[in-house]
Motif scaffolding. Structure first.
Motif, PDB file in Angstrom:
ATOM      1  N   ASP A 245      -5.438  -9.815  -7.142  1.00 26.44           N
ATOM      2  CA  ASP A 245      -4.067 -10.510  -6.414  1.00 26.44           C
ATOM      3  C   ASP A 245      -3.930 -11.927  -6.715  1.00 26.44           C
TER       4      ASP A 245
ATOM      5  N   ARG B 231       0.756  -1.125  -0.038  1.00 24.44           N
ATOM      6  CA  ARG B 231       0.027  -0.146   0.007  1.00 24.44           C
ATOM      7  C   ARG B 231       1.038   1.270  -0.007  1.00 24.44           C
TER       8      ARG B 231
ATOM      9  N   ARG C   5      -0.466 -12.449   1.668  1.00 27.99           N
ATOM     10  CA  ARG C   5      -0.940 -13.387   0.548  1.00 27.99           C
ATOM     11  C   ARG C   5      -0.040 -14.336   0.382  1.00 27.99           C
ATOM     12  N   ASP C   6       1.238 -14.211   0.629  1.00 30.86           N
ATOM     13  CA  ASP C   6       2.157 -15.183  -0.033  1.00 30.86           C
ATOM     14  C   ASP C   6       3.129 -15.338   1.071  1.00 30.86           C
TER      15      ASP C   6
ATOM     16  N   ARG D 243       7.410  -7.473  -6.213  1.00 28.93           N
ATOM     17  CA  ARG D 243       7.310  -8.463  -5.323  1.00 28.93           C
ATOM     18  C   ARG D 243       8.430  -9.006  -4.935  1.00 28.93           C
TER      19      ARG D 243
ATOM     20  N   ARG E 256     -10.551  -7.130  -6.035  1.00 31.69           N
ATOM     21  CA  ARG E 256      -9.217  -7.290  -5.610  1.00 31.69           C
ATOM     22  C   ARG E 256      -8.482  -8.488  -5.403  1.00 31.69           C
TER      23      ARG E 256
HETATM   24  N1  LIG Z   1       2.107 -10.547   0.936  1.00 36.89           N
HETATM   25  C1  LIG Z   1       1.245  -9.601   0.268  1.00 36.89           C
HETATM   26  C2  LIG Z   1       0.460  -8.653   1.117  1.00 36.89           C
HETATM   27  C3  LIG Z   1      -0.483  -7.911   0.164  1.00 36.89           C
HETATM   28  N2  LIG Z   1      -0.554  -8.083  -1.058  1.00 36.89           N
HETATM   29  C4  LIG Z   1      -1.357  -7.229  -1.891  1.00 36.89           C
HETATM   30  C5  LIG Z   1      -2.825  -7.611  -1.671  1.00 36.89           C
HETATM   31  C6  LIG Z   1      -3.595  -6.526  -1.502  1.00 36.89           C
HETATM   32  O1  LIG Z   1      -4.421  -5.952  -2.830  1.00 36.89           O
HETATM   33  C7  LIG Z   1      -2.494  -5.283  -1.124  1.00 36.89           C
HETATM   34  C8  LIG Z   1      -2.771  -4.503   0.197  1.00 36.89           C
HETATM   35  O2  LIG Z   1      -3.070  -5.719   1.248  1.00 36.89           O
HETATM   36  P1  LIG Z   1      -3.817  -5.627   2.475  1.00 36.89           P
HETATM   37  O3  LIG Z   1      -3.360  -4.587   3.282  1.00 36.89           O
HETATM   38  O4  LIG Z   1      -5.211  -5.551   2.001  1.00 36.89           O
HETATM   39  O5  LIG Z   1      -3.752  -7.137   3.365  1.00 36.89           O
HETATM   40  O6  LIG Z   1      -1.393  -5.844  -1.283  1.00 36.89           O
HETATM   41  C9  LIG Z   1       0.066  -9.160  -1.770  1.00 36.89           C
HETATM   42  O7  LIG Z   1      -0.099  -9.453  -2.841  1.00 36.89           O
HETATM   43  N3  LIG Z   1       0.882 -10.003  -0.993  1.00 36.89           N
END
Ligand SMILES: Nc1ccn([C@H]2C[C@H](O)[C@@H](COP(=O)(O)O)O2)c(=O)n1
Ligand SMILES: Nc1ncnc2c1ncn2[C@@H]1O[C@H](COP(=O)(O)OP(=O)(O)OP(=O)(O)O)[C@@H](O)[C@H]1O
Length: 220
Positions: free
Chosen positions: A183, A40, A132-133, A109, A179
């Motif tokens: 994602d 973010r 997420r990962d 990433r 989203r």
């Molecule tokens: N390890 C991660 C963390 C977050 N994201 C992406 C997915 C969301 O669109 C964005 C913000 O995350 P949030 O604050 O809503 O948990 O970042 C990702 O791809 N991998």
């Protein structure tokens, strides 16, 4: 004695990752890393730059040159980019609606994943990390690996309850359903990878979810 305790929690948008991770970290006296806050903050830097979304190379260079500072106190997590605190700004709907553009650039990433691993090591691996990962890419060797899910209807209702009168229904649905769709093109957070425990919070209170994660910690 090795007293590291690395807990990795992944899940879709609004499944309760942040609330649960902070609660677990507080209960077990661990640090807390919200990896989404870095994506973010990168989106904040990009949106301010005015670069078009199609300029992925230039956006990647911008992120590579940016300095992210994450505060890992679970009671008061913070995030700054290039010396500016953006803890509140990263929650703006305008950032939430655009952040997947940043998060789906693989070169970005790779950059932030390396920074996450440095943060984990800087805390002697006594940390809860959510995203997420984390269970699959950032820390597949974590001591506890959880995929936290909840039905989309529950996730939408929770987010609307959180926002109260400020909730824009279309925006909330976009931030959860669209989203996740975007994602999930770069991360696998819909089904648990091998060795990852699935926790479904749809019908659990926050305390019950925290209990469920703490119960997975190996007894030493
Ligand atoms: N390890 C991660 C963390 C977050 N994201 C992406 C997915 C969301 O669109 C964005 C913000 O995350 P949030 O604050 O809503 O948990 O970042 C990702 O791809 N991998
Ligand atoms: N088990 C639960 N029961 C009821 N409400 C919950 C539960 N867990 C979290 N919530 C609430 O749901 C909302 C979303 O939770 P949270 O922000 O922790 O999710 P998240 O997975 O980190 O979201 P995002 O991926 O968008 O950052 C918050 O209002 C939170 O208080």
């Amino acid at each position: 004695m090795n007293d590291s305790l690395l807990i990795a929690i992944d899940g879709p948008s609004g499944s309760g990752k942040s609330s649960t991770s902070r609660g677990v970290a507080e209960r077990l006296h661990l640090a807390y890393l919200d990896t989404g806050s870095v994506y973010r903050a990168a989106a904040v830097a990009w949106l301010e730059s005015g670069l078009p979304a199609s300029e992925t190379q230039a956006i990647t260079e911008l992120v590579a040159e940016s300095v992210f500072e994450v505060g890992t106190d679970p009671t008061a997590p913070t995030i700054a980019v290039n010396g500016r605190d953006v803890t509140d700004e990263i929650r703006d709907p305008g950032v939430a609606s655009q952040v997947s553009t940043i998060a789906t650039i693989q070169a970005i990433r790779d950059i932030v994943t390396e920074q996450f691993r440095q943060t984990i090591d800087a805390h002697d691996r006594r940390i809860v990390v959510e995203g997420r990962d984390i269970t699959t890419v950032v820390a597949p060797d974590a001591d506890v690996r959880v995929l936290l899910v909840a039905d989309p209807t529950a996730r939408i209702a929770r987010r609307q309850a959180e926002l109260g009168a400020r909730a824009d229904s279309d925006a909330v649905v976009d931030q959860i359903v669209r989203r996740d769709r975007d994602d999930s093109t770069v991360s696998q957070f819909e089904t648990p990878a091998e060795g990852v425990t699935l926790v479904d919070s749809t019908h659990l209170s926050l305390d019950e979810v925290i209990d469920a994660v703490v119960a997975l910690v190996p007894q030493r």
